[in-house]
Design a protein around this motif. Sequence first.
Motif, PDB file in Angstrom:
ATOM      1  N   ALA A   1      13.972   2.601  30.046  1.00 31.44           N
ATOM      2  CA  ALA A   1      13.409   2.210  28.755  1.00 31.44           C
ATOM      3  C   ALA A   1      12.001   1.648  28.930  1.00 31.44           C
ATOM      4  CB  ALA A   1      14.323   1.182  28.076  1.00 31.44           C
ATOM      5  N   ALA A   2      11.804   0.839  29.975  1.00 34.46           N
ATOM      6  CA  ALA A   2      10.475   0.286  30.235  1.00 34.46           C
ATOM      7  C   ALA A   2       9.489   1.391  30.580  1.00 34.46           C
ATOM      8  CB  ALA A   2      10.542  -0.740  31.370  1.00 34.46           C
ATOM      9  N   ALA A   3       9.912   2.348  31.402  1.00 32.35           N
ATOM     10  CA  ALA A   3       9.036   3.465  31.763  1.00 32.35           C
ATOM     11  C   ALA A   3       8.650   4.267  30.529  1.00 32.35           C
ATOM     12  CB  ALA A   3       9.713   4.354  32.801  1.00 32.35           C
ATOM     13  N   LEU A   4       9.597   4.466  29.628  1.00 27.91           N
ATOM     14  CA  LEU A   4       9.318   5.199  28.393  1.00 27.91           C
ATOM     15  C   LEU A   4       8.334   4.417  27.525  1.00 27.91           C
ATOM     16  CD1 LEU A   4      10.031   7.700  26.720  1.00 27.91           C
ATOM     17  CD2 LEU A   4      11.908   6.391  25.725  1.00 27.91           C
ATOM     18  N   ALA A   5       8.557   3.124  27.395  1.00 28.09           N
ATOM     19  CA  ALA A   5       7.686   2.283  26.569  1.00 28.09           C
ATOM     20  C   ALA A   5       6.262   2.217  27.135  1.00 28.09           C
ATOM     21  CB  ALA A   5       8.269   0.879  26.452  1.00 28.09           C
ATOM     22  N   GLN A   6       6.130   2.286  28.458  1.00 25.45           N
ATOM     23  CA  GLN A   6       4.819   2.185  29.102  1.00 25.45           C
ATOM     24  C   GLN A   6       4.133   3.540  29.255  1.00 25.45           C
ATOM     25  OE1 GLN A   6       5.940   0.298  32.745  1.00 25.45           O
ATOM     26  NE2 GLN A   6       6.288  -1.688  31.775  1.00 25.45           N
ATOM     27  N   GLY A   7       4.798   4.592  28.795  1.00 23.78           N
ATOM     28  CA  GLY A   7       4.205   5.914  28.884  1.00 23.78           C
ATOM     29  C   GLY A   7       4.353   6.571  30.247  1.00 23.78           C
ATOM     30  N   ARG A   8       5.184   5.999  31.132  1.00 26.21           N
ATOM     31  CA  ARG A   8       5.411   6.583  32.455  1.00 26.21           C
ATOM     32  C   ARG A   8       6.577   7.562  32.445  1.00 26.21           C
ATOM     33  NH1 ARG A   8       7.355   3.245  35.886  1.00 26.21           N
ATOM     34  NH2 ARG A   8       7.847   1.558  34.465  1.00 26.21           N
ATOM     35  N   ALA A   9       7.236   7.696  31.312  1.00 24.22           N
ATOM     36  CA  ALA A   9       8.342   8.642  31.150  1.00 24.22           C
ATOM     37  C   ALA A   9       8.221   9.208  29.741  1.00 24.22           C
ATOM     38  CB  ALA A   9       9.681   7.933  31.341  1.00 24.22           C
ATOM     39  N   ARG A  10       8.910  10.292  29.493  1.00 26.32           N
ATOM     40  CA  ARG A  10       8.896  10.881  28.164  1.00 26.32           C
ATOM     41  C   ARG A  10      10.249  11.486  27.851  1.00 26.32           C
ATOM     42  NH1 ARG A  10       5.843  16.614  28.918  1.00 26.32           N
ATOM     43  NH2 ARG A  10       6.495  16.905  31.052  1.00 26.32           N
ATOM     44  N   LEU A  11      10.526  11.577  26.587  1.00 24.46           N
ATOM     45  CA  LEU A  11      11.742  12.235  26.133  1.00 24.46           C
ATOM     46  C   LEU A  11      11.437  13.714  25.978  1.00 24.46           C
ATOM     47  CD1 LEU A  11      13.039   9.776  23.400  1.00 24.46           C
ATOM     48  CD2 LEU A  11      13.859  10.045  25.734  1.00 24.46           C
ATOM     49  N   VAL A  12      12.361  14.545  26.394  1.00 25.26           N
ATOM     50  CA  VAL A  12      12.166  15.984  26.325  1.00 25.26           C
ATOM     51  C   VAL A  12      13.377  16.600  25.655  1.00 25.26           C
ATOM     52  CG1 VAL A  12      11.868  18.081  27.683  1.00 25.26           C
ATOM     53  CG2 VAL A  12      10.815  15.957  28.440  1.00 25.26           C
ATOM     54  N   VAL A  13      13.148  17.513  24.746  1.00 27.12           N
ATOM     55  CA  VAL A  13      14.240  18.254  24.130  1.00 27.12           C
ATOM     56  C   VAL A  13      14.489  19.487  24.986  1.00 27.12           C
ATOM     57  CG1 VAL A  13      14.988  19.537  22.095  1.00 27.12           C
ATOM     58  CG2 VAL A  13      13.629  17.446  21.830  1.00 27.12           C
TER      59      VAL A  13
ATOM     60  N   GLU B   1      20.964   6.666  19.737  1.00 25.36           N
ATOM     61  CA  GLU B   1      22.073   6.583  20.691  1.00 25.36           C
ATOM     62  C   GLU B   1      21.569   6.821  22.118  1.00 25.36           C
ATOM     63  OE1 GLU B   1      24.977   9.462  19.510  1.00 25.36           O
ATOM     64  OE2 GLU B   1      25.253   8.561  17.547  1.00 25.36           O
ATOM     65  N   LEU B   2      20.711   7.808  22.274  1.00 17.71           N
ATOM     66  CA  LEU B   2      20.183   8.116  23.599  1.00 17.71           C
ATOM     67  C   LEU B   2      19.341   6.970  24.138  1.00 17.71           C
ATOM     68  CD1 LEU B   2      19.199  11.839  23.009  1.00 17.71           C
ATOM     69  CD2 LEU B   2      21.091  11.010  24.399  1.00 17.71           C
ATOM     70  N   LEU B   3      18.504   6.396  23.285  1.00 19.26           N
ATOM     71  CA  LEU B   3      17.664   5.277  23.727  1.00 19.26           C
ATOM     72  C   LEU B   3      18.512   4.058  24.084  1.00 19.26           C
ATOM     73  CD1 LEU B   3      14.715   5.527  21.188  1.00 19.26           C
ATOM     74  CD2 LEU B   3      14.684   6.136  23.616  1.00 19.26           C
ATOM     75  N   ALA B   4      19.562   3.821  23.324  1.00 21.33           N
ATOM     76  CA  ALA B   4      20.435   2.681  23.608  1.00 21.33           C
ATOM     77  C   ALA B   4      21.148   2.851  24.948  1.00 21.33           C
ATOM     78  CB  ALA B   4      21.460   2.510  22.487  1.00 21.33           C
ATOM     79  N   GLY B   5      21.338   4.082  25.384  1.00 20.35           N
ATOM     80  CA  GLY B   5      22.019   4.349  26.642  1.00 20.35           C
ATOM     81  C   GLY B   5      21.117   4.347  27.866  1.00 20.35           C
ATOM     82  N   LEU B   6      19.815   4.178  27.659  1.00 21.10           N
ATOM     83  CA  LEU B   6      18.888   4.169  28.796  1.00 21.10           C
ATOM     84  C   LEU B   6      19.036   2.888  29.606  1.00 21.10           C
ATOM     85  CD1 LEU B   6      15.528   5.450  27.253  1.00 21.10           C
ATOM     86  CD2 LEU B   6      17.069   6.685  28.767  1.00 21.10           C
ATOM     87  N   SER B   7      18.796   3.005  30.884  1.00 20.78           N
ATOM     88  CA  SER B   7      18.755   1.807  31.723  1.00 20.78           C
ATOM     89  C   SER B   7      17.505   1.018  31.348  1.00 20.78           C
ATOM     90  CB  SER B   7      18.701   2.197  33.201  1.00 20.78           C
ATOM     91  OG  SER B   7      17.436   2.746  33.510  1.00 20.78           O
TER      92      SER B   7
END
Length: 132
Positions: A25-37, A15-21
């Motif tokens: 999402a591209a930044a996350l896929a390219q390793g320029r962003a990360r998910l944090v709990v 759900e969280l990933l589907a809500g990303l801009s």
Amino acid sequence: MTGDVAAGVLARVGELLAGLSPADAAALAQGRARLVVAPVAPPPELAARTAGPTPSAPSGVDLAAASATLDAFVHRRDGTEYLTPWAMRDLRALAARLGLRGVAGLRKAELVERLVDRTIGFRVASAAVRAR
């Protein structure tokens, strides 16, 4: 982690990933962003020990909830947009809760900037240092 818990976690992450801009999402896929709990509420056992009246600002703003909201923001602009409509007395009450000193003579924009720096800015700067 049990199967039911894992399935629930994966569903929530989906759900969280589907809500990303698309950019996030591209930044996350390219390793320029990360998910944090990041916890948004204290664990139930801690909440039970610290139960009591929640301090509020003069206008009734829940300062604990406001702090948690600021903790959830990732970008400084989100914090600025959140705090800008607040009354000065509420901003000063939040500053006192966060331990900011010397804010009595600040203009509203300066106080908002200091609050954002103390919360979101501190976290962003810490993450940047850890990433080195």
